[in-house]
Design an enzyme around this catalytic site. Structure first.
Site, PDB file in Angstrom:
ATOM      1  N   ARG A 154       0.864  -1.176   0.000  1.00 34.36           N
ATOM      2  CA  ARG A 154       0.000   0.000   0.000  1.00 34.36           C
ATOM      3  C   ARG A 154       0.903   1.229   0.000  1.00 34.36           C
ATOM      4  O   ARG A 154       2.104   1.138   0.080  1.00 34.36           O
ATOM      5  CB  ARG A 154      -0.976   0.016   1.185  1.00 34.36           C
ATOM      6  N   GLY A 155       0.253   2.356  -0.229  1.00 32.32           N
ATOM      7  CA  GLY A 155       0.998   3.613  -0.383  1.00 32.32           C
ATOM      8  C   GLY A 155       0.971   3.987  -1.854  1.00 32.32           C
ATOM      9  O   GLY A 155       1.319   3.145  -2.702  1.00 32.32           O
ATOM     10  N   ALA A 156       0.583   5.203  -2.171  1.00 34.00           N
ATOM     11  CA  ALA A 156       0.350   5.565  -3.566  1.00 34.00           C
ATOM     12  C   ALA A 156       1.510   5.204  -4.506  1.00 34.00           C
ATOM     13  O   ALA A 156       1.326   4.469  -5.471  1.00 34.00           O
ATOM     14  CB  ALA A 156       0.013   7.062  -3.635  1.00 34.00           C
ATOM     15  N   ARG A 206      -7.685  -0.431  -6.586  1.00 33.26           N
ATOM     16  CA  ARG A 206      -7.990   0.636  -5.618  1.00 33.26           C
ATOM     17  C   ARG A 206      -8.187   1.927  -6.416  1.00 33.26           C
ATOM     18  O   ARG A 206      -7.444   2.201  -7.356  1.00 33.26           O
ATOM     19  CB  ARG A 206      -6.859   0.814  -4.586  1.00 33.26           C
ATOM     20  N   GLN A 248      -1.418   2.264   9.985  1.00 37.86           N
ATOM     21  CA  GLN A 248      -0.159   2.397   9.243  1.00 37.86           C
ATOM     22  C   GLN A 248       0.913   3.106  10.079  1.00 37.86           C
ATOM     23  O   GLN A 248       2.096   2.814   9.965  1.00 37.86           O
ATOM     24  CB  GLN A 248      -0.373   3.180   7.934  1.00 37.86           C
ATOM     25  N   ASP A 277      -2.274  10.821  -2.067  1.00 33.81           N
ATOM     26  CA  ASP A 277      -2.639   9.744  -2.986  1.00 33.81           C
ATOM     27  C   ASP A 277      -3.083  10.287  -4.328  1.00 33.81           C
ATOM     28  O   ASP A 277      -2.952   9.614  -5.348  1.00 33.81           O
ATOM     29  CB  ASP A 277      -3.735   8.887  -2.359  1.00 33.81           C
ATOM     30  N   ASN A 287      -5.596  12.306   0.838  1.00 33.35           N
ATOM     31  CA  ASN A 287      -4.664  11.524   1.628  1.00 33.35           C
ATOM     32  C   ASN A 287      -5.444  10.728   2.656  1.00 33.35           C
ATOM     33  O   ASN A 287      -6.658  10.843   2.775  1.00 33.35           O
ATOM     34  CB  ASN A 287      -3.622  12.446   2.291  1.00 33.35           C
ATOM     35  N   LYS A 288      -4.715   9.919   3.438  1.00 33.83           N
ATOM     36  CA  LYS A 288      -5.340   9.050   4.426  1.00 33.83           C
ATOM     37  C   LYS A 288      -6.359   9.793   5.293  1.00 33.83           C
ATOM     38  O   LYS A 288      -6.100  10.925   5.716  1.00 33.83           O
ATOM     39  CB  LYS A 288      -4.249   8.442   5.324  1.00 33.83           C
TER      40      LYS A 288
HETATM   41  C1  LIG Z   1       3.619   7.998   0.088  1.00 37.24           C
HETATM   42  S1  LIG Z   1       1.955   8.149  -0.171  1.00 37.24           S
HETATM   43  C2  LIG Z   1       1.325   7.086   1.056  1.00 37.24           C
HETATM   44  C3  LIG Z   1      -0.139   7.335   1.267  1.00 37.24           C
HETATM   45  O1  LIG Z   1      -0.860   6.122   1.021  1.00 37.24           O
HETATM   46  C4  LIG Z   1      -1.534   5.801   2.212  1.00 37.24           C
HETATM   47  O2  LIG Z   1      -2.752   5.181   1.981  1.00 37.24           O
HETATM   48  P1  LIG Z   1      -2.827   3.571   2.064  1.00 37.24           P
HETATM   49  O3  LIG Z   1      -1.956   3.148   3.216  1.00 37.24           O
HETATM   50  O4  LIG Z   1      -4.300   3.316   2.261  1.00 37.24           O
HETATM   51  O5  LIG Z   1      -2.315   3.084   0.729  1.00 37.24           O
HETATM   52  C5  LIG Z   1      -1.747   7.125   2.884  1.00 37.24           C
HETATM   53  O6  LIG Z   1      -2.753   7.892   2.252  1.00 37.24           O
HETATM   54  C6  LIG Z   1      -0.387   7.732   2.693  1.00 37.24           C
HETATM   55  O7  LIG Z   1      -0.308   9.088   2.916  1.00 37.24           O
END
Ligand SMILES: CSC[C@H]1O[C@H](OP(=O)(O)O)[C@H](O)[C@@H]1O
Length: 345
Positions: free
Chosen positions: A50-52, A91, A195, A236, A246-247
């Site tokens: 996960r993570g953009a 996603r 996270q 994201d 973002n989250k």
């Molecule tokens: C470096 S961008 C990471 C970004 O992605 C996370 O979402 P997820 O863990 O659901 O993929 C979160 O928005 C972070 O800021």
């Protein structure tokens, strides 16, 4: 203990995509070995990765796997197109995912029958991984001077685990510490997927960067007590005017930072900017399974049958953002013009 700035959550080895399963951290460092793009789609959807930027790189490798499977068939383009649609659907919010798939598709579409599409897409995925790491280090170099000698609040995970390596917002923090900044990180646990508690704490502990972990609801009090001198988060999807998805919980932090007169920074590569989207109202917000809220570590924490809202992201208006740190420089308001200038258009 090896440092987290060199952790690679995504690797290619022996014709397979290797993913560090982030659902098992921090207790277990389990590696998934995937050879079928459908397994990769599931890994993205289930947040094993996960993570953009990380899901963008992973999607690029998934396209290479789909091309390898389609290669023996005369209708390989149609088969690859079908795989691309499945990968893109994993996603919806992070633009990096669709951007990476479209980039790979454009590359493949231009190739003739018999051309080794799979090899070309695999090399393009390798290049994307290395480009992402280089971009993160450049982002760190541009953003380090913006970090204070003091408290920096983070949300979610934006480190090596959320990218090809080094990180976006956490990469800026790493670069600032390396440059001698006496900062301390206040890491939001980031409910419901944790996270921050599970991933950011794991990275910061491995790096030896001073930090403390706090519940999301403590952020306001920490600011009120004067412990926070800056907030830095990832993104994201950033609209052309600078509105940033973002989250979930990020928007609340931006409002709090504005109220307390604390700078609020977003760190993201330009590939996260959706220049085709004028403003944030159009950003699709992923709604994730209710079990993420009703259960914690597999244990029910809410009565059975409760109604749940579980949006995984929110959108912070550009007006609440002090600067957007990218690999080509720091964008300041008005973001529409400064982001376009950094893109070079
Ligand atoms: C470096 S961008 C990471 C970004 O992605 C996370 O979402 P997820 O863990 O659901 O993929 C979160 O928005 C972070 O800021």
């Amino acid at each position: 203990m090896s440092k987290a700035d060199s952790v690679r959550a995504i690797r290619w080895e022996a014709d397979q995509l290797l993913l560090l399963d982030q659902r098992r951290l921090p207790q277990e460092e389990l590696i998934l070995r995937l050879g079928d793009y459908r397994e990769v789609v599931a890994a993205i959807r289930n947040m094993a990765v996960r993570g953009a930027p990380a899901i963008g790189v992973t999607a690029a490798y998934a396209m290479a796997l789909a091309a390898r499977e389609a290669a023996p068939y005369p209708d390989w383009r149609e088969r690859l197109r079908g795989g691309a649609e499945q990968i893109k659907a994993a996603r919806p919010t992070a633009v990096n995912l669709a951007w990476a798939v479209d980039r790979q598709w454009t590359l493949a579409e231009q190739m003739g029958a018999g051309a080794d599409v799979a090899t070309t897409l695999l090399q393009a995925a390798h290049d994307l991984l290395e480009d992402d790491i280089a971009a993160n280090r450049q982002m760190g170099a541009f953003g380090a001077s913006l970090m204070p000698d003091g408290g920096v609040l983070t949300h979610c995970n934006t480190g090596s685990l959320a990218t090809g390596g080094f990180g976006t917002a956490l990469g800026v923090i790493r670069a600032a510490v390396a440059a001698g900044k006496a900062l301390r990180v206040y890491a939001d646990e980031t409910r419901p997927w944790l996270q921050g508690a599970r991933l950011t704490a794991w990275e910061l502990q491995k790096d030896g960067i001073p930090f403390s972990l706090n519940v999301d609801g403590a952020a306001a009090a920490l600011m009120q007590q004067g412990l926070i001198q800056a907030v830095i988060v990832g993104a994201d999807r950033i609209a052309a005017n600078g509105d940033a998805a973002n989250k979930i919980g990020t928007y609340a932090l931006a409002v709090l930072a504005h109220y307390h007169g604390i700078p609020f920074y977003v760190a993201a590569p330009l590939s996260t900017v959706d220049f085709a989207m004028a403003h944030g109202a159009g950003i699709v917000i992923e709604e994730r399974p209710p079990e993420e809220v009703t259960h914690c570590a597999g244990l029910a924490v809410a009565p059975a049958g409760v109604q749940v809202r579980n949006p995984a992201f929110d959108v912070t208006p550009a007006a609440l953002i002090s600067a957007i740190i990218t690999e080509r420089g720091v964008a300041r308001p008005s973001f529409a013009a400064s982001l376009r200038e950094l893109r070079g258009a």
